[in-house]
Design a protein around this motif. Structure first.
Motif, PDB file in Angstrom:
ATOM      1  N   UNK A 258       0.809  -1.214   0.000  1.00  0.00           N
ATOM      2  CA  UNK A 258       0.000   0.000   0.000  1.00  0.00           C
ATOM      3  C   UNK A 258       0.843   1.266   0.000  1.00  0.00           C
ATOM      4  N   UNK A 259       2.102   1.159   0.361  1.00  0.00           N
ATOM      5  CA  UNK A 259       2.983   2.335   0.373  1.00  0.00           C
ATOM      6  C   UNK A 259       3.688   2.542  -0.962  1.00  0.00           C
ATOM      7  N   UNK A 260       3.490   1.605  -1.889  1.00  0.00           N
ATOM      8  CA  UNK A 260       4.187   1.681  -3.173  1.00  0.00           C
ATOM      9  C   UNK A 260       3.370   2.513  -4.160  1.00  0.00           C
ATOM     10  N   UNK A 261       3.903   3.657  -4.585  1.00  0.00           N
ATOM     11  CA  UNK A 261       3.162   4.458  -5.575  1.00  0.00           C
ATOM     12  C   UNK A 261       3.332   3.879  -6.975  1.00  0.00           C
ATOM     13  N   UNK A 262       2.243   3.434  -7.558  1.00  0.00           N
ATOM     14  CA  UNK A 262       2.298   2.889  -8.918  1.00  0.00           C
ATOM     15  C   UNK A 262       0.951   3.114  -9.587  1.00  0.00           C
ATOM     16  N   UNK A 263       0.984   3.770 -10.713  1.00  0.00           N
ATOM     17  CA  UNK A 263      -0.242   3.986 -11.458  1.00  0.00           C
ATOM     18  C   UNK A 263      -0.590   2.751 -12.282  1.00  0.00           C
ATOM     19  N   UNK A 264      -1.834   2.707 -12.723  1.00  0.00           N
ATOM     20  CA  UNK A 264      -2.266   1.615 -13.593  1.00  0.00           C
ATOM     21  C   UNK A 264      -1.422   1.598 -14.861  1.00  0.00           C
ATOM     22  N   UNK A 265      -1.162   2.765 -15.415  1.00  0.00           N
ATOM     23  CA  UNK A 265      -0.375   2.849 -16.647  1.00  0.00           C
ATOM     24  C   UNK A 265       1.027   2.264 -16.455  1.00  0.00           C
ATOM     25  N   UNK A 266       1.670   2.616 -15.334  1.00  0.00           N
ATOM     26  CA  UNK A 266       3.013   2.094 -15.078  1.00  0.00           C
ATOM     27  C   UNK A 266       2.975   0.578 -14.882  1.00  0.00           C
ATOM     28  N   UNK A 267       1.958   0.102 -14.167  1.00  0.00           N
ATOM     29  CA  UNK A 267       1.827  -1.334 -13.930  1.00  0.00           C
ATOM     30  C   UNK A 267       1.679  -2.096 -15.246  1.00  0.00           C
ATOM     31  N   UNK A 268       0.885  -1.559 -16.157  1.00  0.00           N
ATOM     32  CA  UNK A 268       0.649  -2.238 -17.424  1.00  0.00           C
ATOM     33  C   UNK A 268       1.846  -2.145 -18.361  1.00  0.00           C
ATOM     34  N   UNK A 269       2.805  -1.307 -18.030  1.00  0.00           N
ATOM     35  CA  UNK A 269       4.029  -1.209 -18.824  1.00  0.00           C
ATOM     36  C   UNK A 269       5.153  -2.075 -18.281  1.00  0.00           C
ATOM     37  N   UNK A 270       4.862  -2.879 -17.258  1.00  0.00           N
ATOM     38  CA  UNK A 270       5.854  -3.784 -16.691  1.00  0.00           C
ATOM     39  C   UNK A 270       5.547  -5.220 -17.120  1.00  0.00           C
ATOM     40  N   UNK A 271       6.545  -6.009 -17.497  1.00  0.00           N
ATOM     41  CA  UNK A 271       7.972  -5.679 -17.605  1.00  0.00           C
ATOM     42  C   UNK A 271       8.352  -5.062 -18.944  1.00  0.00           C
ATOM     43  N   UNK A 272       7.407  -5.027 -19.902  1.00  0.00           N
ATOM     44  CA  UNK A 272       7.687  -4.476 -21.222  1.00  0.00           C
ATOM     45  C   UNK A 272       6.824  -3.254 -21.457  1.00  0.00           C
ATOM     46  N   UNK A 273       7.403  -2.240 -22.091  1.00  0.00           N
ATOM     47  CA  UNK A 273       6.624  -1.052 -22.409  1.00  0.00           C
ATOM     48  C   UNK A 273       5.610  -1.374 -23.500  1.00  0.00           C
ATOM     49  N   UNK A 274       4.419  -0.817 -23.331  1.00  0.00           N
ATOM     50  CA  UNK A 274       3.334  -0.993 -24.293  1.00  0.00           C
ATOM     51  C   UNK A 274       2.949   0.366 -24.861  1.00  0.00           C
ATOM     52  N   UNK A 275       2.372   0.354 -26.025  1.00  0.00           N
ATOM     53  CA  UNK A 275       1.886   1.612 -26.577  1.00  0.00           C
ATOM     54  C   UNK A 275       0.666   2.068 -25.787  1.00  0.00           C
TER      55      UNK A 275
END
Length: 243
Positions: A78-95
């Motif tokens: 819960x202390x980890x700041x991560x947006x949905x967009x960043x999560x979906x770009x892990x481990x590979x970047x997506x368009x």
């Protein structure tokens, strides 16, 4: 055929978890695996995708097989700041277009900037579904992906899964305890308890003696016959009253 198993056995130590499991899944088919706790449902799923090695038997996978996997839950700090967009770009970047399309198909469009730890349980499961869809799977696997959701959230989630199948043509294997809801959205049911106890279209399985014995039902628990149709339009006259 996308994936199949022949005489599949899995052992943990001296304990035989799965015994001679035969199954197959065809393109575009929705298959639901049901069974009591400890029956080997999740182990079967993990063996099919290669995460667990069989003791004997074999799994055959089509060269065209691409798997998308939705787990029961995701534990987030819960202390980890991560947006949905960043999560979906892990481990590979997506368009960004691919991410928007996946969120739209999962029914949670517009959440890109939301923090993961601020999402509701239902929103988080749909984000996990969107992540699986980014792989453009030919087979979507859901391991009790609605655990913790209320009845309405569960029904809406499975309705979304059926819509995704109809749109993309992917096959689906669902592991679930939500028998009332799942049977409305599946083409075939496989009941297991270490072995395959029964399988077939929903109305056949829900009326079988093996199914009733597996879940401790009697004839008074069966409210009627599930009218299965092989298209998206189906009707429910009644079925096993399992909560």
């Amino acid at each position: 055929m996308l994936i199949s198993s022949q005489a599949l056995c899995v052992k943990f130590g001296n304990h035989l978890v799965l015994d001679r499991i035969n199954l197959s899944v065809n393109p575009g088919e929705i298959v639901t695996i049901v069974g009591p706790n400890g029956s080997g449902k999740s182990t079967l799923l993990k063996t099919l995708i290669g995460a667990v090695s069989p003791f004997s038997g074999q799994v055959e996978r089509s060269p065209a097989l691409k798997i998308g996997y939705v787990p029961q839950r995701l534990h987030i700090d819960e202390t980890l700041p991560m947006t949905v967009n960043r999560f979906l770009n892990l481990p590979l970047r997506r368009s960004q277009n691919a991410i928007k399309q996946a969120l739209l198909r999962a029914g949670v469009q517009g959440l890109e900037k939301q923090q993961l730890n601020a999402l509701s349980g239902g929103q988080l499961q749909r984000v996990l579904l969107a992540r699986a869809l980014l792989e453009e799977p030919t087979l979507l696997l859901l391991d009790e992906a609605t655990q913790g959701l209320d009845h309405r959230g569960t029904a809406n989630f499975y309705q979304q899964i059926e819509a995704i199948r109809n749109e993309t043509g992917c096959a689906v294997i669902m592991v679930s305890h939500d028998l009332n809801v799942v049977m409305r959205r599946t083409d075939r049911v496989i009941c297991i308890n270490g072995q395959v106890c029964c399988e077939g279209v929903p109305e056949k399985v829900s009326e079988s003696a093996e199914y009733k014995a597996l879940f401790g039902l009697d004839d008074d628990d069966v409210l009627g016959v599930y009218q299965h149709q092989p298209t998206a339009k189906r009707s429910l006259r009644g079925m096993a009253n399992v909560g």
